[in-house]
Design a protein around this motif. Structure first.
Motif, short mmCIF file in Angstrom:
data_model
loop_
_atom_site.label_atom_id
_atom_site.label_comp_id
_atom_site.label_asym_id
_atom_site.label_seq_id
_atom_site.Cartn_x
_atom_site.Cartn_y
_atom_site.Cartn_z
N ALA A 23 -5.68 -5.37 19.86
CA ALA A 23 -6.22 -5.77 19.76
C ALA A 23 -6.64 -6.87 20.94
N LYS A 24 -5.86 -7.02 21.41
CA LYS A 24 -5.85 -7.42 23.41
C LYS A 24 -6.52 -6.41 23.78
N ASN A 25 -7.26 -5.37 23.72
CA ASN A 25 -8.12 -4.99 24.68
C ASN A 25 -9.41 -4.78 23.81
N GLY A 26 -9.51 -5.36 23.46
CA GLY A 26 -10.82 -5.65 22.62
C GLY A 26 -11.09 -4.80 21.17
N LYS A 27 -10.38 -4.09 19.92
CA LYS A 27 -9.80 -3.45 19.69
C LYS A 27 -10.03 -4.37 18.04
N HIS A 28 -10.56 -4.06 17.08
CA HIS A 28 -10.46 -4.36 16.16
C HIS A 28 -8.98 -4.66 15.27
N GLU A 29 -8.51 -5.74 14.79
CA GLU A 29 -6.93 -5.87 14.30
C GLU A 29 -7.04 -5.73 12.91
N TYR A 30 -6.54 -4.33 12.28
CA TYR A 30 -6.58 -4.10 11.60
C TYR A 30 -5.52 -5.33 10.45
N LYS A 31 -5.48 -4.54 8.88
CA LYS A 31 -4.10 -5.28 8.26
C LYS A 31 -3.06 -3.77 7.46
N VAL A 32 -2.06 -4.33 7.58
CA VAL A 32 -0.74 -3.08 7.31
C VAL A 32 -0.01 -3.87 6.15
N TYR A 33 0.16 -3.07 4.75
CA TYR A 33 0.41 -3.62 3.50
C TYR A 33 1.43 -1.97 3.24
N SER A 34 2.44 -3.25 3.07
CA SER A 34 3.64 -2.08 2.73
C SER A 34 4.27 -2.26 1.13
N VAL A 35 4.65 -1.62 0.27
CA VAL A 35 5.18 -2.48 -1.21
C VAL A 35 6.94 -1.81 -0.85
N LEU A 36 7.58 -2.12 -1.45
CA LEU A 36 9.63 -1.91 -1.20
C LEU A 36 9.97 -2.44 -2.85
N GLY A 37 10.61 -1.42 -2.51
CA GLY A 37 11.36 -1.59 -3.85
C GLY A 37 12.38 -2.37 -3.62
N ASP A 38 13.18 -3.50 -5.29
CA ASP A 38 13.67 -4.57 -4.99
C ASP A 38 15.08 -4.15 -4.77
N GLY A 39 15.03 -2.35 -4.90
CA GLY A 39 16.87 -1.84 -4.67
C GLY A 39 16.45 -1.70 -3.38
N GLU A 40 15.25 -1.03 -2.96
CA GLU A 40 15.57 -0.66 -1.67
C GLU A 40 16.22 -1.70 -0.90
N ILE A 41 15.40 -3.71 -1.07
CA ILE A 41 15.73 -4.15 0.02
C ILE A 41 17.29 -4.36 0.52
N GLU A 42 18.21 -3.40 -0.44
CA GLU A 42 19.99 -3.24 0.29
C GLU A 42 20.42 -2.50 0.89
N GLU A 43 19.09 -1.68 1.55
CA GLU A 43 18.82 -0.91 3.17
C GLU A 43 18.79 -2.04 3.98
N GLY A 44 20.53 -1.83 5.14
CA GLY A 44 20.11 -2.20 5.64
C GLY A 44 18.71 -2.33 7.19
N GLN A 45 18.02 -1.10 7.09
CA GLN A 45 16.71 -0.88 7.64
C GLN A 45 15.83 -2.15 7.25
N VAL A 46 16.15 -2.65 5.87
CA VAL A 46 14.46 -2.98 5.63
C VAL A 46 15.18 -4.24 6.31
N TRP A 47 15.88 -4.97 6.76
CA TRP A 47 16.39 -6.57 7.81
C TRP A 47 15.99 -6.27 8.65
N GLU A 48 16.66 -5.47 9.40
CA GLU A 48 15.88 -4.52 10.84
C GLU A 48 14.84 -5.13 11.18
N ALA A 49 13.75 -4.07 10.01
CA ALA A 49 11.89 -4.02 10.45
C ALA A 49 11.92 -5.64 10.21
N ALA A 50 12.37 -7.08 9.69
CA ALA A 50 11.64 -7.70 9.17
C ALA A 50 12.93 -8.84 10.47
N MET A 51 13.66 -8.56 11.21
CA MET A 51 13.74 -8.93 12.04
C MET A 51 12.39 -8.77 13.69
#
Length: 289
Positions: free
Chosen positions: A137-165
């Motif tokens: 988008a800084k180069n003039g392109k359209h900024e699109y939205k990104v959606y992701s569905v996670l499971g509540d059991g899945e968020i027991e994974e540490g990688q989820v919280w690395e991504a959150a940071m």
């Protein structure tokens, strides 16, 4: 949202649920419970919210979707089929050798933006997509939205919280994560297995804007995503309260349906229930029209 549009979405979501049952029964394996719990949300995203076009699935300006809890692929496949990315008949070949639709989403399937692997990895991929869009988008392109569905059991994974940071650090306000809080995972209640609670407080502590919604009420769903659109400078987490197995009476809130396929008798019962719901929705739509 007007009543007629809401009824149309309910009807589509019911068809999505029918496709889920069709696919898992045909495969004789799969994950119906968590697929049924996200059917309404995926219906809203693909039929009301996201900028997507089945006739041009690779459009660079399209919004992206990542199913982080990839084992619930039947829900995504059924939604994509209803949206017109491929034939509904493809659902009957789910998990068959050589078939288009395998047990987890694959990027080679029309409409699938990211292959899903081990739990926890999808949200990281979504973060990368969102950051890429920001940089473009800084180069003039359209900024699109990104959606992701996670499971509540899945968020027991540490990688989820690395991504959150990561998402909070880079101020990815074009990213919305939806946590499907149906309270059950393969081994039982999430609070008994490895409690991720309090989910809302944790995402807020990681610098996200947090919204709570009813996963089976289209007014609540619409309100949540409209609020998400207004947030600037931070990623959004929508914590949706859902019912595992929603729409099929004997599957609802029953952990045994996390990863089991219905037999012929159960398949008939489930489809009878969903067909009845479909008829009732059709009748209500006729009155509204």
């Amino acid at each position: 949202m007007d009543k007629l549009r809401k009824q149309e979405l309910k009807l589509t979501a019911c068809k999505v649920r029918m496709g889920i049952i069709e696919g898992v029964h045909s495969a004789k394996s799969g994950h119906p419970g968590g697929s049924l719990s996200i059917a309404d949300t995926l219906t809203y995203l693909y039929f009301e919210k996201m900028n997507v076009d089945p006739d041009c699935p690779d459009n660079e300006e399209r919004d992206r979707f990542v199913l982080s809890k990839g084992h619930t692929a039947p829900a995504l496949y059924s939604t994509l089929a209803q949206r017109g990315y491929f034939s509904v008949d493809e659902l009957k070949s789910l998990r068959h050798i050589g078939a288009l639709l395998q047990g987890h989403p694959c990027i080679t399937i029309p409409g699938v933006d990211m292959s899903s692997g081990s739990l926890g990895q999808g949200i990281s991929a979504a973060c990368g997509m969102a950051l890429s869009s920001k940089l473009d988008a800084k180069n003039g392109k359209h900024e699109y939205k990104v959606y992701s569905v996670l499971g509540d059991g899945e968020i027991e994974e540490g990688q989820v919280w690395e991504a959150a940071m990561f998402a909070a650090h880079y101020k990815l306000d074009n990213l919305t994560a939806i946590v499907d809080n149906n309270g059950l995972q393969i081994d039982g209640k999430i609070e008994d297995v490895m409690s991720p609670y309090p989910i809302v407080d944790k995402f807020r502590a990681f610098g996200w804007h947090v919204i709570e919604m009813d996963a089976h009420d289209f007014d609540s769903i619409e309100k949540a995503f409209e609020e998400a659109d207004e947030i600037k400078g931070k990623p959004v987490a929508i914590i949706q309260k859902s019912v595992k197995g929603k729409g099929v009476s004997f599957m609802e809130n029953n952990v045994s349906w996390h990863g089991a396929a219905p037999n012929d008798e159960q398949y008939s019962q489930a489809m009878d229930e969903l067909n009845k719901q479909l008829e009732e929705l059709d009748a209500e739509m006729s009155k509204e029209a």
